[in-house]
Design a protein around this motif. Structure first.
Motif, short mmCIF file in Angstrom:
data_model
loop_
_atom_site.label_atom_id
_atom_site.label_comp_id
_atom_site.label_asym_id
_atom_site.label_seq_id
_atom_site.Cartn_x
_atom_site.Cartn_y
_atom_site.Cartn_z
N VAL A 154 0.95 -1.27 0.07
CA VAL A 154 -0.03 -0.09 0.04
C VAL A 154 1.29 1.11 -0.13
CG1 VAL A 154 -1.61 1.21 1.12
CG2 VAL A 154 -1.80 -0.80 1.41
N VAL A 155 0.51 1.91 -2.00
CA VAL A 155 1.26 3.35 -0.98
C VAL A 155 0.41 4.66 -0.54
CG1 VAL A 155 2.42 5.06 -2.74
CG2 VAL A 155 3.05 1.98 -2.78
N ASN A 156 0.99 4.78 0.36
CA ASN A 156 -0.04 6.10 0.75
C ASN A 156 0.55 7.52 0.38
OD1 ASN A 156 -1.62 4.80 1.46
ND2 ASN A 156 -0.66 4.28 3.62
N SER A 157 -0.20 7.91 0.32
CA SER A 157 -1.14 8.67 -0.24
C SER A 157 -1.89 8.81 -1.78
CB SER A 157 -2.26 8.72 0.68
OG SER A 157 -2.20 10.48 1.17
N ASP A 158 -2.38 8.28 -2.27
CA ASP A 158 -3.28 9.28 -3.38
C ASP A 158 -3.53 10.99 -3.07
OD1 ASP A 158 -3.07 6.62 -4.72
OD2 ASP A 158 -5.53 6.70 -4.67
N ILE A 159 -2.85 11.07 -4.04
CA ILE A 159 -3.21 12.95 -3.75
C ILE A 159 -4.07 13.65 -4.64
CG2 ILE A 159 -0.54 12.59 -2.59
CD1 ILE A 159 0.27 14.12 -5.04
N CYS A 160 -4.51 14.66 -5.11
CA CYS A 160 -4.20 15.56 -6.15
C CYS A 160 -3.46 16.81 -6.25
CB CYS A 160 -5.85 16.88 -5.33
SG CYS A 160 -7.25 16.32 -3.93
N GLU A 161 -3.81 17.55 -7.71
CA GLU A 161 -2.26 17.91 -8.68
C GLU A 161 -2.45 18.12 -7.93
OE1 GLU A 161 -3.86 20.05 -11.67
OE2 GLU A 161 -6.05 19.25 -11.64
N ASN A 162 -2.93 19.68 -7.00
CA ASN A 162 -2.10 20.92 -5.72
C ASN A 162 -1.68 20.20 -4.97
OD1 ASN A 162 -4.67 20.21 -4.49
ND2 ASN A 162 -5.08 21.61 -3.54
#
Length: 866
Positions: free
Chosen positions: A297-305
């Motif tokens: 599990v690679v933490n974590s998904d992010i938003c472009e900003n």
């Protein structure tokens, strides 16, 4: 012994005079307890304080008795005696010092001292005779062979090697005490050589059969021959005897599996000084670590900003197979569909979990990145095996910001109290998924920072504005979206999207009142509604529950001056019991808005019709004085009538007469049963009559109740009682009592009824005789039960009103009797005669009044003799 005492201070003082002592033979037992006070010169006064000047202040005070053998160094020691001059009246100095000089003492060496050549540090003081006083510690050691190494008082037998070596210990002279020396001899013996081991490391997948006859001696180098092989607790049982040196590694693995197996080679010592020597050969069998089922599990998904500041952590978790704790080297790769980067990391597996960081520069653009583990190595393993990895990967997503500023919003008008539906579509970048908006309301309805979740499917999303946020009716409510959040990715963006919509009014139901009367089974129920205000035409939705159940019935009604009514047919109410009417909703047919009715429940009762009462015919006796309350069934639910058509119920206290009565049951709801006819018969028994003067008897005849019954007209047995109510029955052979009233009842065996009472008061004075009386002329009241009282026999029956007076010879009245008090006992406390009212022996006089038929009184005398 050499003792030298010198006087240093010749002045007389309270503490005495200072002095000194030189001790050259400190091992002499007399120096274990030296009385320092006895060494003071002059005339010291006892009771002072001794100070040991060689110790810190807090430890220096002692009792003045010195053990010189505890002074471990040769040298000079001082002890000061202090006395208080004020208390003793002294004017001179109050201190005196004893100086103790300890001469050299080198001790006595032991004859035979040995050690082994594996010892790296040997203390030469171990070579002294332990039964003697230990040598002082401030001497000097010298090697008798200057080529030998010596470090203070220690030597290194491992460097010296096998042989015998001598060393001398010297204590320097002190004044007249000469120097002393002691020489020790140390023999160093050779320790057996077990050889240097070479471990054998294999993987369980290797060809273990090639080691089915392994000679353990081949795994040693430089060992003495003649040793023996053993293993800890015979774990493998491969060695069958002390002379066996061959093992089968394939068999070890088949039997016990992977692990470390220790085989010990022991060479016995040929001398008593050195211990046996051992070397351990390890046979190490490893198995590949199985990571099947492991997850990453690679933490974590992010938003472009967040790309410029993001930190990424990867968590590798084992599968169902165990993974040993320890430090591991891991190689992994990152792929985004267009490029691949291979990286390595060192870290620790703890309880099956390995955590490591990944630099943000490895995720440079918006994309889905696959992180995959390529290899895993345990640093504490020899890694002769290739671990089972399989596919262990995770996808890290960098998501673009959601954008809706150019979208289209539609909101149809709604009724007050109903959620408004808003639809977002058109120019957006929203992919299928779940989102959350933040919005404000203004105009007719206001609210700030409200949130709503909705789902987008094929570019279209619908959401509901809660009814509680739009309570006000009007055409100008503004819906303004200020931000949007992608719930899957957590990415949020500002927004500016507005729409105006209309709120229609609801029918006013706050004052609606429902009234329902209790009904009997098989009757329709009328529902009356009031408080409908200005409504003109409505549709109701109602339900019934409890004893009668029906759901969501609709009825359309015209409203007149705020009132309306309708009927629930009896067919909807087949069951008796409490029924709850629930008004669910009210629709104003003029604008299509429906109001939900809260807490508008009305209970009413559908009462069952009682069954006709079950009753029997009744027979009562007249003197029972029975009333309507005597009939059964009784209770507040039953009503009795004296005719089948009567509408007036009889009171419970109404006396019963012979005839027919009617009973019905009326339940609490007013539902009535039919009437049951009951026949009532009141039985009477004739009252007996008394013969003329039948109440008069002569007591001399001893008349009984039977004699009284015979003076009536009763043909059967009369029952007599001593009271009109709650009296005791009097038997037929009971003697009648003067003035007693008796109550006689005639009893019918046919009806089991008694007549009314015949009341008779008896007189026992109807005696028509005038006999000559026998008046006793004396009595003897001595308690022998014979002639103990003075009494005129039967006079109370012939002359019932008689009186009797008795006087003593002095004319004093002693006794006054009558019908109720006919006996004189010779004592009378009413008159103070004698002691305790006891009349003495003697002659007494009586006067008898007959009080009947003008008969004259008589007088006489009597004699009292005790």
């Amino acid at each position: 012994m050499f003792l030298l005492i010198l006087s240093i201070d010749s002045y007389s003082q309270c503490a005495g005079e200072s002095d000194e002592i030189l001790i050259c033979d400190v091992e002499n037992p007399v120096y274990k307890n030296i009385d320092l006070f006895a060494l003071l010169g002059g005339s010291p006064v006892s009771g002072g304080t001794w100070i040991d000047n060689s110790k810190p202040l807090e430890e220096s005070i002692f009792n003045g008795f010195l053990d010189a053998q505890k002074l471990r160094n040769s040298g000079i020691y001082t002890y000061t005696y202090i006395q208080d001059p004020t208390t003793l009246g002294c004017t001179s100095s109050n201190e005196a010092t004893i100086t103790v000089k300890i001469g050299p003492y080198a001790g006595y060496s032991s004859p035979n001292i040995s050690t082994c050549d594996d010892v790296e540090s040997f203390n030469l003081f171990q070579a002294f005779d332990g039964t003697k006083l230990a040598p002082q510690q401030n001497g000097i050691w010298t090697a008798n062979d200057t080529s030998l190494s010596l470090n203070g008082n220690t030597i290194n037998p491992k460097i010296l090697g096998e042989g015998t070596y001598s060393y001398t210990y010297t204590m320097s002279a002190l004044e007249s005490c000469v120097a002393q020396t002691a020489t020790v001899f140390v023999s160093v013996f050779r320790k057996p050589r077990p050889g240097s081991p070479s471990n054998l490391i294999l993987c369980s997948t290797d060809n273990l059969a090639a080691f089915n006859n392994l000679n353990l001696n081949s795994r040693l180098q430089g060992q003495d021959s003649g040793g023996r092989w053993t293993e800890d607790e015979l774990v493998t049982n491969e060695l069958t005897s002390l002379n066996d040196n061959r093992i089968n590694i394939q068999n070890i693995y088949n039997t016990l599996g992977a692990g470390t197996y220790n085989f010990t080679y022991t060479v016995l010592s040929t001398n008593p000084i050195c211990t046996d020597s051992q070397s351990i050969v390890q046979i190490i069998i490893e198995e590949p670590i199985d990571f099947t089922g492991a997850t990453l599990v690679v933490n974590s998904d992010i938003c472009e900003n967040q790309m410029a500041t993001a930190n990424y952590t990867a968590i590798l978790t084992k599968g169902s197979q165990p993974v040993p704790n320890g430090i591991y080297d891991i190689v992994y790769e990152i792929t985004n569909g267009t490029s691949t980067t291979t990286l390595a990391v060192e870290g620790t597996f703890i309880e099956g979990v390995f955590t490591f960081d990944i630099n943000r520069l490895n995720f440079p653009v918006i994309a889905d990145y696959t992180v995959r583990i390529i290899s895993i190595r345990n640093r504490s393993f020899y890694n002769v095996c290739t671990n089972i990895i399989g596919t262990i990967s995770d996808v890290l997503t960098i998501t673009p910001m959601p954008r809706i500023n150019s979208a289209t919003v539609l909101i149809p008008s709604v009724c007050k109290g109903v959620a408004a539906t808003a639809e977002i579509s058109g120019n957006t970048n929203l992919s299928n998924g779940n989102y959350r908006i933040t919005y404000n309301l203004s105009g007719d309805n206001t609210a700030t920072n409200q949130q709503l979740d909705f789902t987008v499917t094929n570019g279209v999303g619908q959401l509901l504005i809660p009814a509680n946020l739009i309570p006000n009716v009007g055409t100008n409510t503004v819906f303004n979206i200020t931000s949007i959040l992608d719930l899957a990715s957590g990415c949020t963006n500002t927004a500016s999207l507005s729409k105006v919509f209309t709120i229609r009014p609801l029918p006013n139901v706050a004052s609606v009142v429902v009234n329902i009367n209790t009904i009997c089974l098989n009757q329709d129920a009328t529902i009356r509604l009031s408080g409908l205000g200005s409504l003109t035409n409505i549709t109701l939705d109602y339900s019934l529950s409890a004893a009668n159940i029906i759901s969501n019935q609709n009825v359309t009604l015209s409203v007149n001056s705020g009132n309306a009514s309708f009927v629930i047919p009896a067919s909807f109410l087949p069951n008796p019991g409490n029924t709850t009417f629930t008004l669910n909703t009210l629709l104003d047919n003029s604008n299509g808005c429906t109001a939900i009715i809260l807490n508008n429940n009305q209970s009413f009762s559908v009462s069952a019709i009682p069954n006709n009462p079950v009753a029997n015919n009744f027979n009562f006796c007249k003197n029972d004085l029975s009333t309507i309350a005597s009939l059964t069934p009784n209770g507040t639910q039953y009503q009795w009538f004296d005719s089948v058509s009567s509408t007036t119920a009889l009171n419970g206290s109404t006396p019963l007469v012979t005839g027919t009565y009617y009973v019905k049951e009326v339940n609490s709801s007013g539902c009535e049963s039919g009437r049951t006819a009951v026949s009532v018969t009141i039985n009477t028994t004739d009252l007996p009559t008394l013969d003329t003067d039948g109440q008069n008897f002569c007591g001399l005849d001893q008349p009984t109740i039977q004699n009284l019954s015979e003076r009536t007209n009763a043909s059967g047995i009369l029952y007599w009682f001593d009271a009109a109510a709650n009296g005791n029955q009097v038997t037929q052979n009971t003697l009648l009592t003067e003035g007693m009233t008796y109550y006689g009842y005639n009893f019918s065996t046919t009806t089991n009824c008694y007549s009314d009472a015949l009341e008779v008061t008896v007189s026992l004075s109807n005696c028509d005789v005038t006999p000559d009386f026998f008046v006793p002329d004396g009595f003897s009241p001595n308690g022998d039960q014979v002639n103990d009282v003075f009494r005129i026999p039967k006079i109370e029956f012939i002359y019932p009103d008689f009186t009797l007076e008795i006087y003593n010879r002095y004319g004093n009245l002693m006794f006054k009797g009558n019908r109720d008090k006919p006996e004189w006992t010779g004592r009378n406390s009413d008159y103070n005669v004698g002691i305790d009212g006891i009349a003495p022996n003697g002659v007494y006089f009586y006067v008898l009044q007959f009080n009947k038929g003008n008969k004259k009184p008589v007088q006489g005398r009597l004699y009292l003799n005790r």
